[in-house]
Design a protein around this motif. Structure first.
Motif, PDB file in Angstrom:
ATOM      1  N   THR A  68       0.807  -1.214   0.000  1.00 33.24           N
ATOM      2  CA  THR A  68       0.000   0.000   0.000  1.00 33.24           C
ATOM      3  C   THR A  68       0.845   1.270   0.000  1.00 33.24           C
ATOM      4  O   THR A  68       0.312   2.364  -0.207  1.00 33.24           O
ATOM      5  CB  THR A  68      -0.929   0.027   1.228  1.00 33.24           C
ATOM      6  N   THR A  69       2.153   1.135   0.221  1.00 32.55           N
ATOM      7  CA  THR A  69       3.030   2.320   0.199  1.00 32.55           C
ATOM      8  C   THR A  69       3.961   2.303  -1.004  1.00 32.55           C
ATOM      9  O   THR A  69       4.941   3.045  -1.031  1.00 32.55           O
ATOM     10  CB  THR A  69       3.879   2.387   1.490  1.00 32.55           C
ATOM     11  N   ALA A  70       3.644   1.483  -1.992  1.00 31.61           N
ATOM     12  CA  ALA A  70       4.542   1.312  -3.131  1.00 31.61           C
ATOM     13  C   ALA A  70       4.812   2.609  -3.879  1.00 31.61           C
ATOM     14  O   ALA A  70       5.919   2.845  -4.360  1.00 31.61           O
ATOM     15  CB  ALA A  70       3.971   0.260  -4.093  1.00 31.61           C
ATOM     16  N   ASP A  71       3.801   3.469  -3.986  1.00 27.28           N
ATOM     17  CA  ASP A  71       3.973   4.695  -4.760  1.00 27.28           C
ATOM     18  C   ASP A  71       4.205   5.916  -3.874  1.00 27.28           C
ATOM     19  O   ASP A  71       4.151   7.056  -4.347  1.00 27.28           O
ATOM     20  CB  ASP A  71       2.764   4.936  -5.659  1.00 27.28           C
ATOM     21  N   ALA A  72       4.491   5.708  -2.593  1.00 25.24           N
ATOM     22  CA  ALA A  72       4.668   6.838  -1.674  1.00 25.24           C
ATOM     23  C   ALA A  72       5.866   7.689  -2.056  1.00 25.24           C
ATOM     24  O   ALA A  72       5.840   8.914  -1.888  1.00 25.24           O
ATOM     25  CB  ALA A  72       4.806   6.340  -0.236  1.00 25.24           C
ATOM     26  N   GLY A  73       6.906   7.068  -2.573  1.00 24.90           N
ATOM     27  CA  GLY A  73       8.086   7.823  -2.972  1.00 24.90           C
ATOM     28  C   GLY A  73       7.783   8.787  -4.102  1.00 24.90           C
ATOM     29  O   GLY A  73       8.240   9.943  -4.085  1.00 24.90           O
ATOM     30  N   GLU A  74       7.017   8.342  -5.081  1.00 27.21           N
ATOM     31  CA  GLU A  74       6.642   9.217  -6.188  1.00 27.21           C
ATOM     32  C   GLU A  74       5.766  10.371  -5.704  1.00 27.21           C
ATOM     33  O   GLU A  74       5.926  11.512  -6.138  1.00 27.21           O
ATOM     34  CB  GLU A  74       5.914   8.426  -7.275  1.00 27.21           C
ATOM     35  N   ARG A  75       4.834  10.063  -4.792  1.00 29.11           N
ATOM     36  CA  ARG A  75       3.964  11.127  -4.275  1.00 29.11           C
ATOM     37  C   ARG A  75       4.762  12.131  -3.452  1.00 29.11           C
ATOM     38  O   ARG A  75       4.501  13.336  -3.498  1.00 29.11           O
ATOM     39  CB  ARG A  75       2.834  10.516  -3.441  1.00 29.11           C
ATOM     40  N   LEU A  76       5.743  11.643  -2.707  1.00 27.05           N
ATOM     41  CA  LEU A  76       6.593  12.535  -1.932  1.00 27.05           C
ATOM     42  C   LEU A  76       7.425  13.426  -2.847  1.00 27.05           C
ATOM     43  O   LEU A  76       7.547  14.637  -2.616  1.00 27.05           O
ATOM     44  CB  LEU A  76       7.507  11.699  -1.027  1.00 27.05           C
ATOM     45  N   ARG A  77       7.967  12.843  -3.913  1.00 25.45           N
ATOM     46  CA  ARG A  77       8.729  13.632  -4.884  1.00 25.45           C
ATOM     47  C   ARG A  77       7.857  14.701  -5.527  1.00 25.45           C
ATOM     48  O   ARG A  77       8.269  15.867  -5.637  1.00 25.45           O
ATOM     49  CB  ARG A  77       9.283  12.705  -5.964  1.00 25.45           C
ATOM     50  N   ASP A  78       6.639  14.329  -5.910  1.00 28.64           N
ATOM     51  CA  ASP A  78       5.738  15.295  -6.552  1.00 28.64           C
ATOM     52  C   ASP A  78       5.349  16.406  -5.584  1.00 28.64           C
ATOM     53  O   ASP A  78       5.241  17.581  -5.976  1.00 28.64           O
ATOM     54  CB  ASP A  78       4.489  14.580  -7.075  1.00 28.64           C
ATOM     55  N   ALA A  79       5.135  16.040  -4.322  1.00 25.96           N
ATOM     56  CA  ALA A  79       4.780  17.052  -3.320  1.00 25.96           C
ATOM     57  C   ALA A  79       5.939  18.018  -3.096  1.00 25.96           C
ATOM     58  O   ALA A  79       5.736  19.232  -2.948  1.00 25.96           O
ATOM     59  CB  ALA A  79       4.392  16.373  -2.008  1.00 25.96           C
ATOM     60  N   LEU A  80       7.163  17.484  -3.099  1.00 26.46           N
ATOM     61  CA  LEU A  80       8.333  18.341  -2.919  1.00 26.46           C
ATOM     62  C   LEU A  80       8.504  19.282  -4.105  1.00 26.46           C
ATOM     63  O   LEU A  80       8.752  20.479  -3.932  1.00 26.46           O
ATOM     64  CB  LEU A  80       9.587  17.474  -2.761  1.00 26.46           C
ATOM     65  N   THR A  81       8.335  18.762  -5.300  1.00 27.35           N
ATOM     66  CA  THR A  81       8.476  19.578  -6.508  1.00 27.35           C
ATOM     67  C   THR A  81       7.448  20.705  -6.540  1.00 27.35           C
ATOM     68  O   THR A  81       7.721  21.795  -7.061  1.00 27.35           O
ATOM     69  CB  THR A  81       8.332  18.691  -7.763  1.00 27.35           C
ATOM     70  N   ALA A  82       6.281  20.450  -5.969  1.00 23.29           N
ATOM     71  CA  ALA A  82       5.206  21.442  -5.990  1.00 23.29           C
ATOM     72  C   ALA A  82       5.369  22.537  -4.934  1.00 23.29           C
ATOM     73  O   ALA A  82       4.651  23.539  -4.977  1.00 23.29           O
ATOM     74  CB  ALA A  82       3.863  20.744  -5.781  1.00 23.29           C
ATOM     75  N   ARG A  83       6.307  22.367  -4.006  1.00 24.19           N
ATOM     76  CA  ARG A  83       6.481  23.379  -2.962  1.00 24.19           C
ATOM     77  C   ARG A  83       7.054  24.666  -3.553  1.00 24.19           C
ATOM     78  O   ARG A  83       7.800  24.637  -4.538  1.00 24.19           O
ATOM     79  CB  ARG A  83       7.427  22.872  -1.868  1.00 24.19           C
ATOM     80  N   PRO A  84       6.701  25.822  -2.964  1.00 23.44           N
ATOM     81  CA  PRO A  84       7.193  27.095  -3.499  1.00 23.44           C
ATOM     82  C   PRO A  84       8.723  27.161  -3.510  1.00 23.44           C
ATOM     83  O   PRO A  84       9.389  26.651  -2.605  1.00 23.44           O
ATOM     84  CB  PRO A  84       6.618  28.132  -2.511  1.00 23.44           C
ATOM     85  N   GLY A  85       9.256  27.795  -4.521  1.00 21.78           N
ATOM     86  CA  GLY A  85      10.702  27.931  -4.630  1.00 21.78           C
ATOM     87  C   GLY A  85      11.303  28.802  -3.556  1.00 21.78           C
ATOM     88  O   GLY A  85      12.511  28.749  -3.302  1.00 21.78           O
ATOM     89  N   SER A  86      10.476  29.600  -2.895  1.00 25.33           N
ATOM     90  CA  SER A  86      10.977  30.487  -1.848  1.00 25.33           C
ATOM     91  C   SER A  86      11.287  29.750  -0.549  1.00 25.33           C
ATOM     92  O   SER A  86      11.975  30.282   0.324  1.00 25.33           O
ATOM     93  CB  SER A  86       9.937  31.586  -1.568  1.00 25.33           C
ATOM     94  N   GLU A  87      10.779  28.525  -0.415  1.00 32.87           N
ATOM     95  CA  GLU A  87      11.032  27.758   0.804  1.00 32.87           C
ATOM     96  C   GLU A  87      12.451  27.217   0.821  1.00 32.87           C
ATOM     97  O   GLU A  87      13.006  26.865  -0.218  1.00 32.87           O
ATOM     98  CB  GLU A  87      10.045  26.593   0.923  1.00 32.87           C
ATOM     99  N   THR A  88      13.023  27.114   2.007  1.00 27.57           N
ATOM    100  CA  THR A  88      14.320  26.451   2.133  1.00 27.57           C
ATOM    101  C   THR A  88      14.141  24.968   1.809  1.00 27.57           C
ATOM    102  O   THR A  88      13.027  24.438   1.934  1.00 27.57           O
ATOM    103  CB  THR A  88      14.883  26.587   3.550  1.00 27.57           C
TER     104      THR A  88
END
Length: 201
Positions: A68-88
């Motif tokens: 059930t966590t097989a795609d968690a890495g991809e979702r985490l990567r996508d969530a990180l990519t979507a974060r504002p560029g102004s964040e550290t």
């Protein structure tokens, strides 16, 4: 969309539904009987599938447990990519981890028991570390970009160090969550862990 594409979409959804059903059966059996005591034959009987069907979806019992966590890495990567560029980079990683935290806390006590089992069983803990290593590779290009490093330069350790630190904080938060009789929310524990790590600088 062509009829062939529509058919492929239906088959993909059916496959994911079956994977989720088998993974749920594995988790139920493991919580009831213990990991080592649960066999593939037990899983097949519970899910009402043949051994050949089981191995069509998962190469091993361990993979089914983590299914059930097989795609968690991809979702985490996508969530990180979507974060504002102004964040550290550190803040972006912390916010991106919210999706992962919600997955754990969405099932509360049952997931706590499963997580406790995983961190205490050597074979499952090793598989969990393998999963984290895969996540490192998925996250490295985006973290490297955010810290001003060359994503193609695998000899630069900085991105790996940042990701390993963040995932280590997740491990610490989960360990605290599984061991406490009255656990705090994982988000609170993770904030404490990541706050302590950032304060060292």
């Amino acid at each position: 969309m062509t009829a062939n594409q529509a058919g492929q979409g239906v088959r993909a959804r059916a496959r994911e539904a079956m994977r989720a059903e088998v993974a749920l059966a594995v988790q139920d059996l493991v919580l009831e009987r213990g990991y080592d005591e649960t066999t593939v034959d037990d899983i097949c009987a519970s899910a009402e599938i043949s051994r050949s069907t089981f191995f069509r979806y998962f190469p091993s019992k361990e993979d089914a447990l983590f299914g059930t966590t097989a795609d968690a890495g991809e979702r985490l990567r996508d969530a990180l990519t979507a974060r504002p560029g102004s964040e550290t980079p550190w803040a972006a990683l912390r916010h991106a981890l919210d999706a992962l935290i919600e997955q754990y806390e969405g099932h509360d006590e049952r997931t706590r028991r499963l997580t406790r089992l995983i961190v205490s069983n050597p074979a499952l803990a090793a598989r969990h570390r393998e999963k984290n290593a895969r996540w490192q590779e998925l996250l490295r290009p985006e973290v490297a970009r955010r810290i001003g490093a060359d994503p193609a330069d695998v000899s630069d350790p900085r991105a790996h160090a940042v990701i390993a630190s963040a995932l280590g904080c997740v491990e610490a938060a989960l360990a605290a969550w599984t061991q406490s009789a009255r656990p705090q929310p994982i988000a609170t524990l993770l904030d404490r862990a990541m706050g302590a790590t950032s304060a060292l600088g």
